[in-house]
Design an enzyme around this catalytic site. Structure first.
Site, short mmCIF file in Angstrom:
data_model
loop_
_atom_site.label_atom_id
_atom_site.label_comp_id
_atom_site.label_asym_id
_atom_site.label_seq_id
_atom_site.Cartn_x
_atom_site.Cartn_y
_atom_site.Cartn_z
N HIS A 24 0.83 -1.21 0.00
CA HIS A 24 0.00 0.00 0.00
C HIS A 24 0.86 1.27 0.00
O HIS A 24 2.03 1.25 0.43
CB HIS A 24 -0.94 0.02 1.22
CG HIS A 24 -0.20 0.09 2.53
ND1 HIS A 24 0.33 1.26 3.04
CD2 HIS A 24 0.10 -0.88 3.43
CE1 HIS A 24 0.91 1.01 4.19
NE2 HIS A 24 0.80 -0.28 4.46
N GLU A 136 -2.08 -7.43 7.07
CA GLU A 136 -0.82 -7.17 7.75
C GLU A 136 -0.72 -8.04 9.01
O GLU A 136 -1.71 -8.62 9.47
CB GLU A 136 -0.74 -5.68 8.11
CG GLU A 136 0.53 -5.23 8.81
CD GLU A 136 1.80 -5.48 8.01
OE1 GLU A 136 2.12 -6.68 7.81
OE2 GLU A 136 2.48 -4.52 7.63
#
Length: 247
Positions: A24, A136
């Site tokens: 990201h 994550e």
């Protein structure tokens, strides 16, 4: 006699997939942690969104994938269901600005995550599928906790959330995953990826998840190649790999 060149391998194309891995773009939590490593524990960073610089990084990567033709080849985009990854995915691989009156729902509504961005169309782009396995490293940090699936559906109407089983985030706990646990989850994700029929796929995920997953590979390569595979990702970096089914 073995005449294969040292260091080379040959595999049937049908046993290979091209996977484009993307971390990201810069999130508000990245900026906060650079100033103060303890800032990551703040509830103000819950499900962190992209910064203005992060959106600039998204625009630059979008131009690149269009210029090189990658946007036309990708059959599917898989995204971690967190705000910063979904903003990155729709910004890089989504359609153009959404036009009111379109029969198709937008990928992203206007101003999602206080982004001051226009709505993004779902036309002329690959489908985007949210998958929990590529989140994550989980637990303990508010920035890595997701919103409800219902909230995300109102923000990103054209993202496919059908594989997200629970409305609430049942994956996040006060316990922080260990690196080896993230790596094991990453290998499980790659095994699942092989069940997909698409041959060229983009995955928009996170630095910790990508690094720990890729660190399991490259041990049978030259150290320089191992280093290429396992180097940490920069924000909004795209790294393309070929996965091979040796079974």
């Amino acid at each position: 006699m073995n005449i294969a060149a040292a260091g080379q391998g040959l595999y049937p194309l049908r046993r290979c997939k091209i996977v484009h891995l993307v971390r990201h773009a810069q999130g508000v939590h990245n900026v906060a942690e650079e100033k103060n490593p303890n800032a990551c524990f703040s509830n103000d960073l819950f499900d962190a969104q992209l910064t203005p610089l992060g959106w600039n990084q998204v625009e630059n990567l979008r131009k690149h994938v269009k210029a090189c033709g990658l946007s036309r080849r990708i059959e599917l985009v898989i995204v971690s269901p967190l705000l910063r990854t979904m903003q990155t995915a729709v910004g890089v691989f989504g359609g153009e600005a959404y036009v009111d009156g379109s029969k198709e729902p937008p990928l992203m509504m206007e101003n999602v995550g206080d982004s001051n961005r226009p709505a993004i169309s779902s036309l002329n782009c690959p489908p985007i599928l949210a998958v929990e396995l590529c989140r994550e490293k989980m637990g303990h940090l508010p920035c890595d906790k997701r919103r409800t699936k219902s909230e995300y559906r109102s923000m990103f109407p054209a993202i496919d959330f059908s594989l997200i089983e629970s409305d609430e985030d049942i994956w996040w706990t006060p316990y922080r995953e260990k690196s080896e646990e993230v790596a094991a989850r990453g290998l499980k994700f790659l095994e699942w990826l092989w069940t997909r029929q698409e041959k060229e796929i983009a995955v928009v995920s996170h630095g910790g998840f990508l690094y720990n997953t890729l660190s399991a590979f490259g041990n049978d390569c030259h150290p320089k190649v191992k280093n290429e595979i396992c180097t940490p990702f920069a924000n909004c970096e795209l790294r393309s790999v070929i996965t091979v089914d040796r079974g």
